[in-house]
Design a protein around this motif. Sequence first.
Motif, short mmCIF file in Angstrom:
data_model
loop_
_atom_site.label_atom_id
_atom_site.label_comp_id
_atom_site.label_asym_id
_atom_site.label_seq_id
_atom_site.Cartn_x
_atom_site.Cartn_y
_atom_site.Cartn_z
N SER A 16 12.55 -66.88 -17.50
CA SER A 16 12.67 -65.54 -16.91
C SER A 16 11.31 -64.85 -16.86
CB SER A 16 13.68 -64.70 -17.70
OG SER A 16 14.98 -65.24 -17.61
N PHE A 47 27.45 -64.81 -19.41
CA PHE A 47 26.22 -64.61 -18.64
C PHE A 47 26.61 -64.19 -17.22
CE2 PHE A 47 22.27 -65.46 -16.54
CZ PHE A 47 21.29 -65.43 -17.52
N PHE A 48 25.97 -63.15 -16.71
CA PHE A 48 26.33 -62.57 -15.43
C PHE A 48 26.39 -63.63 -14.32
CE2 PHE A 48 25.04 -60.49 -11.41
CZ PHE A 48 26.07 -59.57 -11.29
N ASP A 51 29.53 -67.47 -15.91
CA ASP A 51 30.47 -67.68 -17.02
C ASP A 51 31.08 -69.08 -16.96
OD1 ASP A 51 31.95 -66.67 -19.30
OD2 ASP A 51 33.72 -66.71 -18.00
N CYS A 134 30.42 -65.37 -27.11
CA CYS A 134 30.13 -66.61 -26.38
C CYS A 134 31.28 -67.60 -26.43
CB CYS A 134 28.88 -67.28 -26.96
SG CYS A 134 27.39 -66.25 -26.94
N THR A 278 21.91 -63.76 -22.35
CA THR A 278 21.63 -62.61 -21.51
C THR A 278 20.49 -61.78 -22.08
OG1 THR A 278 23.92 -62.52 -20.76
CG2 THR A 278 22.62 -60.54 -20.47
N SER A 281 17.19 -63.67 -21.56
CA SER A 281 16.69 -63.59 -20.19
C SER A 281 16.11 -62.21 -19.89
CB SER A 281 17.82 -63.91 -19.21
OG SER A 281 17.36 -63.89 -17.88
N ALA A 282 16.81 -61.16 -20.32
CA ALA A 282 16.31 -59.80 -20.09
C ALA A 282 14.98 -59.58 -20.79
CB ALA A 282 17.35 -58.79 -20.56
#
Length: 298
Positions: A16, A47-48, A51, A134, A278, A281-282
Amino acid sequence: MRYDALIIGGSFAGLSAAMQLARANRAVCVVDGGEPRNRFAAASHGFFGQDGMPPGEMLAQARGKLAAYPSVRFVDGLAREASAEGDGFAVKVDGGPSLIGRKLVLAFGLRDDLPDLPGLRERWGATVNHCPYCHGYEFLHRPLGVLNLHGHSAFQAQLIADWGPTTFFLNGGARPDDETSARLAARNVTIEPEKVVALEGESPDLTGVRLADGRLVELASLFVAPRTSFQCPIAEQLGCALDDGPLGRVIQTDATKQTSVPGVYAAGDIARPMHNATFASADGVMAGAGVHHALIFG
């Protein structure tokens, strides 16, 4: 070649970060040892837009898209050493020649230090899990267990009870204090004081846990929150300030994900107390943007 940024770690956080820099047409090198923390899980949940996808497939797709940018290079191998060099950093990979970069992003991830309990390791990521967000839904309304490893385990048992009837295995440890016991009772959590000696069933499935007194407590999944350690010693080599998290050390970062060492950034599980793909990654997005801003504004 001198890169704008070297990124140590090619999982959710590292890729990312690299994507933000690639889209700014900056020269980026991603060093990856090929052992992401979630490689034991068959699917990544929550995860957006992804899934239920196998995490390996998610990473392969992300790496493929990143490889389309001509300013990106990948180096497969373990980063062994890093040091300041001039106004940048040098990183040695598996004894090869040093890579040189103006900025450095640490995204090498954590290692889960699993308890030495027969039958546990081979079920890790399948029927022995850490994060209920998860992996909890797949065991909804079925009997669940939490293994006592440290003070955080009682909190985990209260949380897990939302997914199914839960037993808190003290594993021979001390009984919780009165306040914690009352909170567990309010969540209908059963406290089992006997020591756990093995996990049973045809792996990776789980039939239950065997106790020292011979009883078998039937379970669909056992949740544990193991201590963690860095997969790579480079943060310590560079002198990055560390904090004590609930499960292990984390690297201190500011709002842009820069560490206490100017020019060194950290992202993902190594730089936050709460972990999932998530968040990783952010963090990587923020680190990539932070590096880009620093390359422009100093």
